[in-house]
Design an enzyme around this catalytic site. Structure first.
Site, PDB file in Angstrom:
ATOM      1  CD  GLU A 118      64.037 -48.851 -22.859  1.00 13.96           C
ATOM      2  OE1 GLU A 118      63.298 -48.604 -21.895  1.00 13.96           O
ATOM      3  OE2 GLU A 118      64.208 -48.050 -23.800  1.00 13.96           O
ATOM      4  CD  GLU A 152      62.128 -48.960 -27.359  1.00 17.41           C
ATOM      5  OE1 GLU A 152      61.808 -47.924 -26.732  1.00 17.41           O
ATOM      6  OE2 GLU A 152      62.069 -50.086 -26.864  1.00 17.41           O
TER       7      GLU A 152
HETATM    8  C1  GAL Z   1      61.019 -47.329 -23.823  1.00 14.50           C
HETATM    9  C2  GAL Z   1      60.453 -48.733 -23.814  1.00 14.50           C
HETATM   10  C3  GAL Z   1      59.274 -48.885 -24.761  1.00 14.50           C
HETATM   11  C4  GAL Z   1      58.346 -47.720 -24.600  1.00 14.50           C
HETATM   12  C5  GAL Z   1      59.090 -46.437 -24.824  1.00 14.50           C
HETATM   13  C6  GAL Z   1      58.222 -45.206 -24.731  1.00 14.50           C
HETATM   14  O1  GAL Z   1      61.685 -47.063 -22.638  1.00 14.50           O
HETATM   15  O2  GAL Z   1      61.420 -49.690 -24.166  1.00 14.50           O
HETATM   16  O3  GAL Z   1      58.638 -50.099 -24.493  1.00 14.50           O
HETATM   17  O4  GAL Z   1      57.818 -47.748 -23.313  1.00 14.50           O
HETATM   18  O5  GAL Z   1      60.091 -46.324 -23.860  1.00 14.50           O
HETATM   19  O6  GAL Z   1      58.972 -44.014 -24.869  1.00 14.50           O
END
Ligand code: GAL
Length: 680
Positions: A161, A318
């Site tokens: 990110e 994710e």
């Molecule tokens: C994203 C990040 C992850 C984790 C996740 C939690 O922004 O890439 O590592 O922190 O959020 O929601």
């Protein structure tokens, strides 16, 4: 690239063939060795075939400047491979280790007011720091050389990110890089002085060395300086992405490279459409932020990601199985939501469904964030839902590789306009670019009309109706292109504060909206923004908030679709449309909100000859998205409600089999159906 990647993934039974990827971020370094074997066993049980490994492992891989520890990673790569699970291997550069920031505190970012962003969390590095780059690229090279031929490696995951926490850095490194960027953009100081309007407030520069990032200032910093700093900051990270990618391409030319974007809600710092060409496939992370339009926002973001990916499949890298840990109150998902959210991304082109993260952490800042294996272990509702989703995705294997079928309505989403329209010292500080675009999208969902969210203003002709909300920045070539689109029969709709400035944030003079005045056949002498809580009534078109315009119609071909009934401009036009040959150009001068737009849109859709493709009873209750390949068309039907919805006349769900005896497919609450039809 994606199809080659997907063909390397196998099912738990080793079955080959095209498939959707399923998995998570996997952080084995947080767990003792004995948990790893159980992890792989449970991954197989859940149908996981891809995990992202090593994202935050820098300190573990390189415990000191000249000390490396790959043993644990070798072992985990081996275990995953033996379990038939592919690895999307991170370059591990996302979070620099304490030894590095102790020796080189000059890699730490600096805020606009000069404070250092200290280590202690993550992503505490300056994209423009030559020292950071040297260390990070050394790590990338070491990773690439070590795992180049590893059979588990299917893709590279650059950093994590990029820009999530470090998009704006005002350090001296940033200042130097900003000057370099400006020299490329403007060549001469005269050109920069013109673009930045430095005749104003005695800001004229006589040497490049005088130029700084827009650090904390006594009043409003120069708007074009601010806009250019946003452009520069996005470019600086893009440039960093490129440097990691170059090392990877040199050592492993056949392994696709991605990085996870954050197309969601208000994440506006990174100009992703501009980054997409730098990677082999687009990946996105998405988290639902609770609110009245949260499901619409999920759909909007997935749709926009598809636009950024040029309609080609992309990876959902994710999302969450249930609650997150970073909202004021973190509510778990309801039964059925895990699958529906995931499948909505697939509907909009995701060929991978991945979560953050595989096993819920026992310690650290994210221990209350849900995961595929929760604290309770595999005997849990979440893990059962995860396993069911694995089966569902296997049943949908045939969808892998299918592209988005273009809709007839396009919504233009433009980063330059997003950045510029929300800057300070404007008629209102309340304008929310993303919200306005989302409102149009929500209104179309309510009417059951499919729309593509698009980022490029090329290839417009495939759309019968083009909606460009708050298209604030219109350079001359874009004004020409929109005019050509309308003159060749397209129907354009735009809104308040569109076409007001050029690429330098200079006003198009002679009456607003200067860039579109002729095309729209109207002229605005003054903006009339509304105070918080104020509203105006429109004849037959609901209630407006936020903004009004003092409109004069200048062309006889303009039809007034709605007038202001109250407010400063009572009796004057509020919504106009100019017929241009077979096409038209319409203007909506106030914020109507999703409800008001749903009232106005039928008229605009009718002019463009666009209708909902859904049965009347399903409109607003079911969202439709379409993917297609050479042979088939996959019609995704997503129940947006908590009630069953019958879909008369539709049959052939891949997931649930034939319709009931009367031929009516009934979607259970939050259920998703996928109908396979022959390609047209
Ligand atoms: C994203 C990040 C992850 C984790 C996740 C939690 O922004 O890439 O590592 O922190 O959020 O929601």
């Amino acid at each position: 690239m994606i199809s080659t990647l997907l063909s390397q993934l196998h099912g738990p039974d080793g079955d080959p063939g095209p498939r959707l990827a399923y998995g998570a971020d996997y952080n084995p370094e947080q767990w003792p060795r004995e948990v790893w074997e159980e992890d792989v066993r449970l991954m197989r049980e859940a149908g996981v075939n891809l995990v992202s490994v090593g994202i935050f492992s820098w300190a573990r891989i390189q415990p000191a400047q000249d000390e490396w520890d790959f043993g644990w990673l070798d072992e985990i790569m081996g275990l995953l491979h033996a379990g038939g699970i592919g690895v999307d291997l991170a370059t591990a550069t996302a979070s620099p280790p304490p030894w590095l920031t102790t020796v080189h505190p000059e890699i730490l970012p600096v805020t606009a007011s000069g404070e250092t962003v200290w280590p202690g969390a993550r992503q505490h590095w300056r994209p423009t720091s030559p020292v950071f780059r040297a260390h990070a690229l050394r790590l990338v090279r070491a990773m690439a050389e070590r795992y180049a031929d590893h059979p588990a490696l299917v893709a590279w995951h650059v950093s994590n990110e990029l820009g999530c926490h470090n998009i704006y850095d005002y350090s001296d490194d940033a200042a130097r890089a900003f000057r370099g960027w400006l020299r490329v953009r403007y060549t001469t100081l005269d050109a920069l002085n013109h673009a930045w309007g430095t005749a104003f407030w005695s800001q004229r520069y006589s040497d490049w060395a005088q130029i700084l990032p827009p650090r904390l200032a006594a009043s409003h910093p120069n708007p074009t300086q601010q806009l250019d700093f946003k452009r520069f900051s996005s470019d600086a990270l893009k440039e960093y992405l490129r440097t990691e990618r170059e090392v990877l391409r040199e050592i492993t030319p056949g392994v696709p490279v991605t990085t996870n974007f954050m197309v969601m809600g208000g994440t506006k710092g990174m100009n992703y459409p501009d980054w997409a060409g730098e990677i082999d496939f687009v990946s996105n992370d998405h988290y639902v932020r609770p609110g009245p339009q949260d499901r619409d926002e999920l759909s909007f973001s997935a749709n926009l990601t598809s636009g950024i990916s040029g309609g080609r499949p992309w990876f959902l890298m994710e999302h969450s199985t249930s609650a997150v840990n970073w909202q004021p109150v973190n509510v778990p998902k309801q039964p059925g939501e895990l699958a529906r959210d995931a499948l909505l991304h697939v509907a909009h082109g995701a060929d991978a469904v991945c979560f953050f993260q595989w096993r819920q952490s026992a310690a650290g800042a994210e221990k209350y964030h849900s995961a595929m294996v929760p604290h309770a272990g595999s005997d849990s509702e979440v893990f059962r839902a995860v396993t069911n989703l694995g089966q569902t995705l296997r049943a949908l294997s045939q969808v892998a590789g299918a592209e988005r079928e273009p809709a007839r309505v396009g919504i233009v989403f433009d980063w330059d306009s997003w950045w510029a329209s929300e800057q300070d010292s404007h008629p209102t500080s309340r304008l929310d670019y993303h919200q306005e675009a989302l409102d149009w999208y929500s209104a179309l969902l309510a009417l059951g009309v499919r729309a593509d969210v698009i980022t490029a203003t090329t290839g417009l002709d495939r759309y019968d109706l083009l909606i460009a909300p708050v298209l604030h920045v219109i350079p001359a070539p874009l004004a020409k292109e929109l005019t050509r689109y309308v003159e060749s029969g397209g129907h354009l709709v735009t809104t308040y504060f569109s076409g007001v400035v050029d690429e330098n944030d200079h006003i198009w003079l002679g009456g607003h909206p200067g860039a579109l005045r002729e095309l729209l056949g109207i002229r605005i002498e003054e903006f009339g923004p509304l105070r918080d809580g104020d509203a105006v009534e429109l004849d037959g078109a609901g209630t407006g908030t936020l903004w009004t315009d003092r409109i004069t119609v200048t062309d006889p071909a303009v039809e007034v679709l709605a007038q202001y009934r109250t407010g400063m401009y009572a009796g004057r036009p509020a919504v106009t449309r100019r017929a241009v040959g077979q096409g038209s150009a319409a203007y909506v001068s106030t914020r109507l909100g999703a409800g008001g737009l749903a009232g106005l849109l039928p008229e605009l859709l009718a002019t463009a000859g666009v209708e909902s493709e859904l049965p009347v009873s399903a409109r607003g209750r079911v969202e439709q998205a379409v993917r297609r390949d050479a042979d088939s068309r996959y019609l995704f039907l997503v129940n947006r409600t908590d009630e069953p919805v019958p879909l008369p006349g539709l049959t052939g769900d891949i997931l649930t089999g034939p319709a009931d005896a009367e031929g009516v497919l009934v979607l259970a609450p939050r259920e998703v159906a996928v109908l396979r039809q022959p390609a047209p």
